[in-house]
Write an enzyme that holds these catalytic residues in place. Sequence first.
Site, PDB file in Angstrom:
ATOM      1  N   GLU A 125       0.850  -1.188   0.070  1.00  0.00           N
ATOM      2  CA  GLU A 125      -0.026  -0.199  -0.081  1.00  0.00           C
ATOM      3  C   GLU A 125       0.887   1.320  -0.023  1.00  0.00           C
ATOM      4  O   GLU A 125       1.875   1.203   0.785  1.00  0.00           O
ATOM      5  CB  GLU A 125      -0.856  -0.071   1.242  1.00  0.00           C
ATOM      6  CG  GLU A 125      -2.061   1.140   1.324  1.00  0.00           C
ATOM      7  CD  GLU A 125      -2.939   1.180   2.192  1.00  0.00           C
ATOM      8  OE1 GLU A 125      -2.686   0.508   3.256  1.00  0.00           O
ATOM      9  OE2 GLU A 125      -3.805   2.020   2.234  1.00  0.00           O
ATOM     10  N   ALA A 266       1.686  -0.127  10.904  1.00  0.00           N
ATOM     11  CA  ALA A 266       1.365  -1.379  10.444  1.00  0.00           C
ATOM     12  C   ALA A 266       0.662  -1.539   9.165  1.00  0.00           C
ATOM     13  O   ALA A 266       0.035  -0.605   8.648  1.00  0.00           O
ATOM     14  CB  ALA A 266       0.638  -2.155  11.490  1.00  0.00           C
ATOM     15  N   MET A 267       0.321  -2.706   8.683  1.00  0.00           N
ATOM     16  CA  MET A 267      -0.376  -2.997   7.340  1.00  0.00           C
ATOM     17  C   MET A 267      -1.216  -4.141   7.540  1.00  0.00           C
ATOM     18  O   MET A 267      -0.647  -5.178   7.800  1.00  0.00           O
ATOM     19  CB  MET A 267       0.840  -3.254   6.307  1.00  0.00           C
ATOM     20  CG  MET A 267       0.344  -3.247   4.802  1.00  0.00           C
ATOM     21  SD  MET A 267      -0.944  -1.679   4.324  1.00  0.00           S
ATOM     22  CE  MET A 267      -1.928  -2.501   3.375  1.00  0.00           C
ATOM     23  N   HIS A 301      -6.578  -2.170  15.143  1.00  0.00           N
ATOM     24  CA  HIS A 301      -6.798  -1.505  13.673  1.00  0.00           C
ATOM     25  C   HIS A 301      -6.588  -2.465  12.516  1.00  0.00           C
ATOM     26  O   HIS A 301      -7.369  -2.632  11.672  1.00  0.00           O
ATOM     27  CB  HIS A 301      -6.078  -0.247  13.784  1.00  0.00           C
ATOM     28  CG  HIS A 301      -6.153   0.456  12.448  1.00  0.00           C
ATOM     29  ND1 HIS A 301      -6.854   1.698  12.305  1.00  0.00           N
ATOM     30  CD2 HIS A 301      -5.465   0.386  11.437  1.00  0.00           C
ATOM     31  CE1 HIS A 301      -6.937   2.353  11.167  1.00  0.00           C
ATOM     32  NE2 HIS A 301      -5.880   1.352  10.467  1.00  0.00           N
ATOM     33  N   GLU A 302      -5.549  -3.202  12.576  1.00  0.00           N
ATOM     34  CA  GLU A 302      -5.111  -3.937  11.540  1.00  0.00           C
ATOM     35  C   GLU A 302      -6.067  -5.168  11.278  1.00  0.00           C
ATOM     36  O   GLU A 302      -6.557  -5.561  10.304  1.00  0.00           O
ATOM     37  CB  GLU A 302      -3.696  -4.548  11.345  1.00  0.00           C
ATOM     38  CG  GLU A 302      -2.769  -3.128  11.490  1.00  0.00           C
ATOM     39  CD  GLU A 302      -2.863  -2.202  10.535  1.00  0.00           C
ATOM     40  OE1 GLU A 302      -3.238  -2.470   9.318  1.00  0.00           O
ATOM     41  OE2 GLU A 302      -2.580  -0.908  11.015  1.00  0.00           O
ATOM     42  N   HIS A 305      -9.578  -4.117   9.783  1.00  0.00           N
ATOM     43  CA  HIS A 305      -9.463  -3.692   8.307  1.00  0.00           C
ATOM     44  C   HIS A 305      -9.695  -5.319   7.472  1.00  0.00           C
ATOM     45  O   HIS A 305     -10.128  -5.141   6.315  1.00  0.00           O
ATOM     46  CB  HIS A 305      -8.060  -3.471   7.832  1.00  0.00           C
ATOM     47  CG  HIS A 305      -7.476  -2.070   7.893  1.00  0.00           C
ATOM     48  ND1 HIS A 305      -8.600  -1.129   7.195  1.00  0.00           N
ATOM     49  CD2 HIS A 305      -6.517  -1.255   8.317  1.00  0.00           C
ATOM     50  CE1 HIS A 305      -8.079  -0.060   7.399  1.00  0.00           C
ATOM     51  NE2 HIS A 305      -6.665  -0.165   7.953  1.00  0.00           N
ATOM     52  N   GLU A 324     -10.158   3.696   6.216  1.00  0.00           N
ATOM     53  CA  GLU A 324      -9.138   4.312   7.460  1.00  0.00           C
ATOM     54  C   GLU A 324      -9.972   4.880   8.338  1.00  0.00           C
ATOM     55  O   GLU A 324      -9.820   4.626   9.604  1.00  0.00           O
ATOM     56  CB  GLU A 324      -8.037   5.082   6.824  1.00  0.00           C
ATOM     57  CG  GLU A 324      -7.110   4.486   5.835  1.00  0.00           C
ATOM     58  CD  GLU A 324      -6.444   3.160   6.571  1.00  0.00           C
ATOM     59  OE1 GLU A 324      -6.588   3.017   7.790  1.00  0.00           O
ATOM     60  OE2 GLU A 324      -5.962   2.394   6.005  1.00  0.00           O
TER      61      GLU A 324
HETATM   62  N1  TRP Z   1      -3.161   0.896   5.587  1.00  0.00           N
HETATM   63  C1  TRP Z   1      -2.195   1.065   6.816  1.00  0.00           C
HETATM   64  C2  TRP Z   1      -3.236   1.201   8.122  1.00  0.00           C
HETATM   65  O1  TRP Z   1      -3.785   2.167   8.256  1.00  0.00           O
HETATM   66  C3  TRP Z   1      -1.248   2.044   6.697  1.00  0.00           C
HETATM   67  C4  TRP Z   1      -0.198   2.224   5.533  1.00  0.00           C
HETATM   68  C5  TRP Z   1      -0.712   3.019   4.436  1.00  0.00           C
HETATM   69  C6  TRP Z   1       1.092   1.828   5.483  1.00  0.00           C
HETATM   70  N2  TRP Z   1       0.548   2.877   3.558  1.00  0.00           N
HETATM   71  C7  TRP Z   1       1.589   2.423   4.207  1.00  0.00           C
HETATM   72  C8  TRP Z   1       1.911   1.283   6.292  1.00  0.00           C
HETATM   73  C9  TRP Z   1       3.038   2.174   4.056  1.00  0.00           C
HETATM   74  C10 TRP Z   1       3.205   1.171   5.922  1.00  0.00           C
HETATM   75  C11 TRP Z   1       3.619   1.703   4.748  1.00  0.00           C
HETATM   76  O2  TRP Z   1      -3.041   0.501   9.007  1.00  0.00           O
HETATM   77 ZN    ZN Z   2      -5.600   1.530   8.637  1.00  0.00          ZN
END
Ligand code: TRP
Ligand code: ZN
Length: 896
Positions: A125, A266-267, A301-302, A305, A324
Amino acid sequence: MSDTASPAVIRRADYAQPAFLIDSVALEFDLVPERTIVKNTMRLRRNPDGAPGARLELMGEALELVSVALNGVPHAEHRAHEHGLTVENLPDAFELTIVSACQPAENTTLSGLYVSSGNFFTQCEAEGFRRITYFLDRPDVMAIYTVTLRADKAAYPVLLSNGNLVEEGELPDGRHFAKWEDPFKKPSYLFALVAGKLVAIEERIRSGSGKEKLLQVWVEPHDLDKTRHAMDSLINSIRWDEARFGLELDLDRFMIVAVSDFNMGAMENKGLNIFNTKYVLANPETATDTDFANVEAVVGHEYFHNWTGNRITCRDWFQLSLKEGLTVFRDQEFSADMQGGDTDEAARAVKRIEDVRALRQFQFAEDAGPMAHPVRPESYVEINNFYTMTVYEKGAEVVRMYQTLFGRDGFRRGMDLYFKRHDGQAVTCDDFRLALADANGRDLTQFERWYSQAGTPRVSVRTAYDSAQRRYAVTLTQHYGDCAPAARETQTGPLLIPFALGLIGRDGRDVPLRLEGETQAAGTTRVLELTEAEQTFTFVDVAEAPLPSLLRNFSAPVVVEYDYTNDELAFLLAHDSDPFNRWEAGQRLATRELLALTARAAASEPLSLDDSVVAAFARVLTDESLSPAFRELALILPSEAYLAEQMAESNPAAVHAARQFMRKRLATALRAEWLAVYERHTASGPYEPTPKATGHRALKNLALAYLAELDDPVDAIRLANAQYDAANNMTDRAAALAALLAAATTAGAAAAQPALDDFYRRFENEPLVIDKWFAMQAMQRGSLDRRIIDVVGKLMAHPAFTLRNPNRARSLIFSFCTHNPAQFHAEDGSGYAFWAEQVIALDALNPQVAARLARSLELWRRYTPALRERMREALERVASQVKSRDVREVVEKALA
Ligand code: TRP
Ligand code: ZN
């Protein structure tokens, strides 16, 4: 690369469906740090709703193309270029096989496939997948993925990807492989792989419907003793989403992996969440109470998602807040429930106060500057610059307003309809709003303005009491004040503002509320719906002139303008039944005093603080009926950044002088009380990260911090040294060190040096703790003969410092540039010169992180003329030297 000559603007209005769709992808990786080969076999077909006859334009970045085959036969009609690969002469449905190479070991951007501590990780992302293979790297292209990983077995014993492990085995030459299948279709930004020397703690649980699930938290071997809290948080998250939203984990296996080099928190990759170590690793010796809470929130949060983001994703990146804002709202509610359950409003309010404080300090500031944008932006140059406080935190407030309008049950009905309608789709913020509207039989057309208008709304309040008629009229007026040009452009009309209000009688009790036209009183908090520029709401049967408690629980992300007297604020601080507003009254009182003190400091006039203000804070400090956690929040003065933001012309030095004066005054006048509170809330026994124990530590450590402000901080030094030595947890040890650093401002640097040295030696092998060591020094108070820029300069040369690790760069550089305003904004411009140097250096390594740092000067036009001029010079220097479109967008908008 993200370097381009003239960065193109991407507009929401230009959205077009993709010309092709991808149904399935088979990826094969030969993982080698210097050169990884990726074979990508896709099944594509023309999109019946896309532009007819279009060529296939695959995105690709920093890739080396090896070969292209159509239905298994080499296909010559292709052209690789700076942004990807164009393929022509294609049938309506076909299989395309592309082989390419990338260089993970050289990848310092931490986007795409990269190496960290010798292991492989991905971050896709928003647009990192195109750095792994050529693809339609956009969220509305959803495909089924099969992934085969091949690597040297000794160096990379663990091979992970999304979904379920379906096969693994040995290969010649000491290599091995693993094959993963993700049964759910997903956009490319949710792809992930991890390979390396990792270990996991595991749990098996049964989900709501009785299915067995395997949960794992993967870390480097020496971190295994810091995984328990993340695992507990994951289990709590799974239970919470079942209970509150009826949402179950849909995979047999759910993995969290920690990595120390990471751009953000985090992702949420499907089934394989990848985390910054900062938001996974926690044990009492290394993590503070705040760290424990952050781990819980980010794990939640993660995990959340998985439904809000993954099962239903975004049609395009302008819709980012769809996932988000909603997921932040969900994690906020989760944390509040973990603190206070459904019913303990005071405990829930602690979380609410922390969230609102962050929103006001950072999102309101964003709204006031050149990067101001609506929750659903209209355009961007670099999407990574739009992972903002507005999209996340204001977006969460927008979601919260639906719940405030419809209640928890109505909100749940809307969520249920949203999943029923859109599961498996890539949708828009409008789709979400319509589901909430339809489920509750409401027209929410006007509510769209919350998504399209930038800037912080203001609500002015006028009240009139008619004692003869026993009527109390409340007139609300909404406007945007004198807001940033970037925000002004987006404004089209009044918002629907849920405005929660209560009325308080002379006895301090809430008055039952009856609006004109109602047959009887109902409740003591009413959510008024302000829909026009100005509206009057009249309460009847009001026996005496009440005191209004406005915007209870911060029911909308607005600024409330109402002229309370100091006595009224002190009364609200003592009596409001709404715990959020009780805190708010104290903040208003402090803000008013501090701004007056700042004006005097700026004019070099003597400073003084009224005894009645000290008395109001003394009452909070000694009120044993209030929870320690609440008292701590109420006794922290508004931050210097927030105060500077409230001024017509920000003057960080004057703000610092004023705030220090008030802190010292409160420390001196209440010295005995602080000492008593310190003693009373010092606990012995084992560490527990419970809300209650956390509250006691927070209040005790605040007392220590105030005692460190005294002219002669002997007590603080004695207590802090004892606390430092005896500490069985990082909260107490770090607070003791911070107090010593503060006391050292008056007592001399030697007061803190032994503890500082001990801290380093003790935690030399714990990078997250060493980050704290750098951060505390960067944020410490300076004095005329001790500038913190010099301390920071020395620390930059410390062997443990590196610009390549984002956490480390943030701990030293960002801490100084954004959390030490009085020192950063030194009159000689030394802070800005340092900032420019670091933005330029970071830009060459990691544009995403550089762009975040670049933003710390965006409010330059709001400062005093001398500072403004120096900031402009620094911005121009950066603008003339940076390469990435990430940083260029930020500095060009700032200078425009
Ligand atoms: N989607 C992730 C979250 O909100 C955040 C995210 C977006 C991210 N771009 C990223 C994390 C790039 C790491 C690097 O939890
Ligand atoms: Zn998020």
